[in-house]
Motif scaffolding. Structure first.
Motif, PDB file in Angstrom:
ATOM      1  N   ARG A  74       0.822  -1.206   0.000  1.00 48.63           N
ATOM      2  CA  ARG A  74       0.000   0.000   0.000  1.00 48.63           C
ATOM      3  C   ARG A  74       0.858   1.259   0.000  1.00 48.63           C
ATOM      4  NH1 ARG A  74      -3.255   0.687   4.654  1.00 48.63           N
ATOM      5  NH2 ARG A  74      -1.763  -0.603   5.780  1.00 48.63           N
ATOM      6  N   VAL A  75       0.356   2.287  -0.637  1.00 47.34           N
ATOM      7  CA  VAL A  75       0.962   3.617  -0.625  1.00 47.34           C
ATOM      8  C   VAL A  75      -0.099   4.582  -0.109  1.00 47.34           C
ATOM      9  CG1 VAL A  75       2.019   5.449  -1.980  1.00 47.34           C
ATOM     10  CG2 VAL A  75       2.470   3.052  -2.568  1.00 47.34           C
ATOM     11  N   SER A  76       0.256   5.386   0.877  1.00 47.51           N
ATOM     12  CA  SER A  76      -0.704   6.293   1.490  1.00 47.51           C
ATOM     13  C   SER A  76      -0.219   7.733   1.393  1.00 47.51           C
ATOM     14  CB  SER A  76      -0.908   5.930   2.964  1.00 47.51           C
ATOM     15  OG  SER A  76      -1.706   6.907   3.622  1.00 47.51           O
ATOM     16  N   ASP A  77      -1.133   8.623   1.023  1.00 46.66           N
ATOM     17  CA  ASP A  77      -0.808  10.050   1.015  1.00 46.66           C
ATOM     18  C   ASP A  77      -1.383  10.762   2.238  1.00 46.66           C
ATOM     19  OD1 ASP A  77      -3.496  10.066   0.457  1.00 46.66           O
ATOM     20  OD2 ASP A  77      -3.336  11.242  -1.394  1.00 46.66           O
ATOM     21  N   LEU A  95      -2.223   2.080   9.511  1.00 43.96           N
ATOM     22  CA  LEU A  95      -1.276   0.980   9.319  1.00 43.96           C
ATOM     23  C   LEU A  95      -1.990  -0.328   9.010  1.00 43.96           C
ATOM     24  CD1 LEU A  95       1.204   1.641  12.274  1.00 43.96           C
ATOM     25  CD2 LEU A  95       1.697   1.942   9.843  1.00 43.96           C
ATOM     26  N   THR A  96      -3.059  -0.581   9.737  1.00 45.92           N
ATOM     27  CA  THR A  96      -3.747  -1.864   9.612  1.00 45.92           C
ATOM     28  C   THR A  96      -4.654  -1.953   8.401  1.00 45.92           C
ATOM     29  OG1 THR A  96      -5.533  -1.093  11.059  1.00 45.92           O
ATOM     30  CG2 THR A  96      -3.683  -2.216  12.107  1.00 45.92           C
ATOM     31  N   GLY A  97      -4.872  -0.831   7.735  1.00 49.35           N
ATOM     32  CA  GLY A  97      -5.732  -0.836   6.559  1.00 49.35           C
ATOM     33  C   GLY A  97      -7.165  -0.462   6.852  1.00 49.35           C
ATOM     34  N   ASP A  98      -7.477  -0.212   8.142  1.00 48.48           N
ATOM     35  CA  ASP A  98      -8.825   0.225   8.498  1.00 48.48           C
ATOM     36  C   ASP A  98      -9.023   1.681   8.100  1.00 48.48           C
ATOM     37  OD1 ASP A  98      -9.209  -2.239   9.640  1.00 48.48           O
ATOM     38  OD2 ASP A  98      -8.632  -1.575  11.648  1.00 48.48           O
ATOM     39  N   THR A  99     -10.260   2.090   8.016  1.00 49.13           N
ATOM     40  CA  THR A  99     -10.552   3.491   7.708  1.00 49.13           C
ATOM     41  C   THR A  99     -10.083   4.369   8.865  1.00 49.13           C
ATOM     42  OG1 THR A  99     -12.485   2.872   6.418  1.00 49.13           O
ATOM     43  CG2 THR A  99     -12.352   5.160   7.141  1.00 49.13           C
ATOM     44  N   GLN A 100      -9.231   5.321   8.565  1.00 49.75           N
ATOM     45  CA  GLN A 100      -8.698   6.211   9.599  1.00 49.75           C
ATOM     46  C   GLN A 100      -9.668   7.360   9.819  1.00 49.75           C
ATOM     47  OE1 GLN A 100      -5.512   5.875  11.220  1.00 49.75           O
ATOM     48  NE2 GLN A 100      -6.121   7.566  12.535  1.00 49.75           N
ATOM     49  N   ILE A 101     -10.204   7.434  11.026  1.00 43.39           N
ATOM     50  CA  ILE A 101     -11.168   8.487  11.348  1.00 43.39           C
ATOM     51  C   ILE A 101     -10.452   9.703  11.936  1.00 43.39           C
ATOM     52  CG2 ILE A 101     -13.196   9.079  12.728  1.00 43.39           C
ATOM     53  CD1 ILE A 101     -13.952   6.089  12.633  1.00 43.39           C
ATOM     54  N   ALA A 102      -9.639   9.456  12.952  1.00 41.67           N
ATOM     55  CA  ALA A 102      -8.927  10.561  13.599  1.00 41.67           C
ATOM     56  C   ALA A 102      -7.839  11.106  12.677  1.00 41.67           C
ATOM     57  CB  ALA A 102      -8.305  10.084  14.901  1.00 41.67           C
TER      58      ALA A 102
END
Length: 470
Positions: free
Chosen positions: A341-344, A377-384
């Motif tokens: 995964r690549v995250s911005d 990190l875990t791939g869950d939807t990040q809310i905070a």
């Protein structure tokens, strides 16, 4: 069957049932290895810059087998305050250390290492500390480290062939002699690998703030050799020799080759850590993080333009442009961090403390600026997430920056001169080439208000910039 036999079997079964959760709980605590390069640029890794001339396959693999963040930020644009933000969870508007200094952090400045130590982790640090000398309130054995080997301050860390280093053992810190023929980085890595082997059966936190690829550009001859031709000339021409002339760093005939050797050495070291974790059977319970403390330097003959060290970014170390503060961040943890995964998503050093306490189910701190990005990190939807990010830096003049979404405002203030603002839309201009301050005064005003809100007056006079403001 005899009654006593039944009783013995029953006791054994009950003991096993109650013992299993305890053992599981102990083994379920993940190990964390946090590697921080010294002045490695965003563009010095091939996974961030396809124009890079120095392959970094081992570091890049952390991202391909885990996650690679493209919008991760250091705590500051130089080392000491960046480390302060990392270990205390506070950005430059609230941190105690806000510039390069030899001042120690205070007794009330709790660190990430202390929190993990309190949760049963064995803690080790090998490399450069930068937050307090021996005998002060910021000495590493006071701030949560069971073991330490390396440099206490950034000035000393410029000498890779010093005659002494510092060591923490059994709660005490000592100055120890060092063989001046041995490259200190090699000794630091030996201690780090030994720490992993020694603590393979315990939950451990390994903080590895290595001292390369900072100047001085003088790696061992065996590391230089692959980057030199048969006649001793550099494989990265043209070379401009760096001459010491009474300065801090040693002379170097081939600084380009030396820099390439240091990047390659660092990449090989990361490969050694990865291999050891697999060999010891710790792969499925170990997080490996890799980042840099700030942008690339231009010291001791270093040539960031030649190596495109900041990639598409503008600026280098000591700038609050993206090249000074945006850094690589790669994380690998098989079974915990999904691969490829690549995250911005935007995160910063002050987020490390709450993320690590979240990962390890440790007590965290109130009143910090950081936000846990464990879900990311875990791939869950990040809310905070953050409403904004803030930095400040002063060497000769004041710089401040605030980032909200894709909008970034930088304020410059020289003593006795009017303040100057630069506004950039990073969504369309990652290289910060088009200053929009004059055409968008409303956004400048909005972010200026946020900039003032983000900071408190510095507690220590060394970081009091009121004179600069006049």
């Amino acid at each position: 069957m005899h009654l006593q036999v039944y009783r013995a079997i029953a006791i054994a079964v009950i003991s096993a049932v109650f013992a299993a959760p305890a053992a599981l709980g102990q083994n379920s605590k993940p190990n964390i290895i946090f590697i921080v390069a010294d002045d490695l640029g965003y563009g010095n890794l091939t996974s961030y810059n396809n124009k890079s001339q120095i392959p970094t396959p081992n570091i890049d693999r952390l991202g391909t087998e885990g996650i690679r963040y493209t919008s991760f930020y250091a705590g500051n644009t130089v080392c000491a305050p960046s480390r302060c933000a990392l270990l205390t969870g506070k950005h430059m508007g609230h941190a105690y250390i806000r510039g390069n200094t030899r001042l120690p952090i205070r007794p009330q400045d709790s660190t990430l290492a202390q929190l993990l130590q309190q949760n049963g982790y064995v803690t080790g640090m090998f490399g450069k500390w930068g937050l307090g000398e021996a005998g002060t309130t910021g000495s590493p054995e006071i701030k949560g480290f069971d073991e330490f080997y390396g440099y206490l301050n950034q000035g000393h860390a410029h000498d890779y062939y010093t005659n002494y280093l510092f060591e923490v053992k059994n709660g005490k810190i000592s100055r120890i002699p060092h063989d001046t023929t041995i490259y200190t980085h090699d000794a630091i890595m030996e201690h780090a690998l030994s720490f992993i082997k020694k603590n393979k059966d315990k939950p451990f936190f390994l903080f590895l703030p290595v001292t390369i690829p900072h100047a001085e550009l003088d790696p061992p001859a065996k590391d230089m050799q692959p980057f030199l031709n048969a006649d001793g000339s550099s494989r990265f021409p043209p070379e401009t020799p760096y001459l010491q002339n009474g300065g801090t760093y040693r002379s170097q005939k081939n600084p380009h080759a030396a820099f390439a050797a240091m990047i390659t050495k660092l990449d090989n070291n990361v490969g050694e850590v990865e291999a050891l974790i697999k060999e010891l059977g710790l792969d499925d319970n170990t997080y490996i993080f890799f980042t840099s403390d700030n942008g690339p330097h231009k010291e001791g003959g270093a040539d960031p333009a030649y190596f495109n060290s900041n990639g598409p970014l503008r600026g280098i170390k000591r700038d609050l442009y993206e090249g000074g503060i945006r850094v690589p961040m790669l994380v690998r943890a098989p079974g915990k961090v999904p691969a490829g995964r690549v995250s911005d998503q935007q995160w910063a050093f002050w987020d490390i403390l709450p993320t690590f306490t979240d990962i390890t189910h440790s007590h965290t701190l109130a009143g910090i600026d950081g936000v846990s990005f464990k879900q990311s990190l875990t791939g869950d939807t990040q809310i905070a997430k953050h409403d904004y990010f803030y930095w400040q830096f002063n060497e000769g003049y004041l710089q401040e920056a605030v980032l909200k979404g894709e909008w970034k405002l930088i304020r410059f203030k020289y003593k006795g001169q009017p303040e100057k603002f630069e506004l950039y839309d990073l969504g369309t201009d990652i290289g910060e080439k088009k200053n929009l301050a004059l055409v968008n005064p409303a956004k400048v005003k909005e972010l200026s208000i946020l900039m003032k809100k983000a900071k408190m007056p510095a507690e220590n006079k060394e970081f009091d910039w009121s004179g600069t403001e006049k």
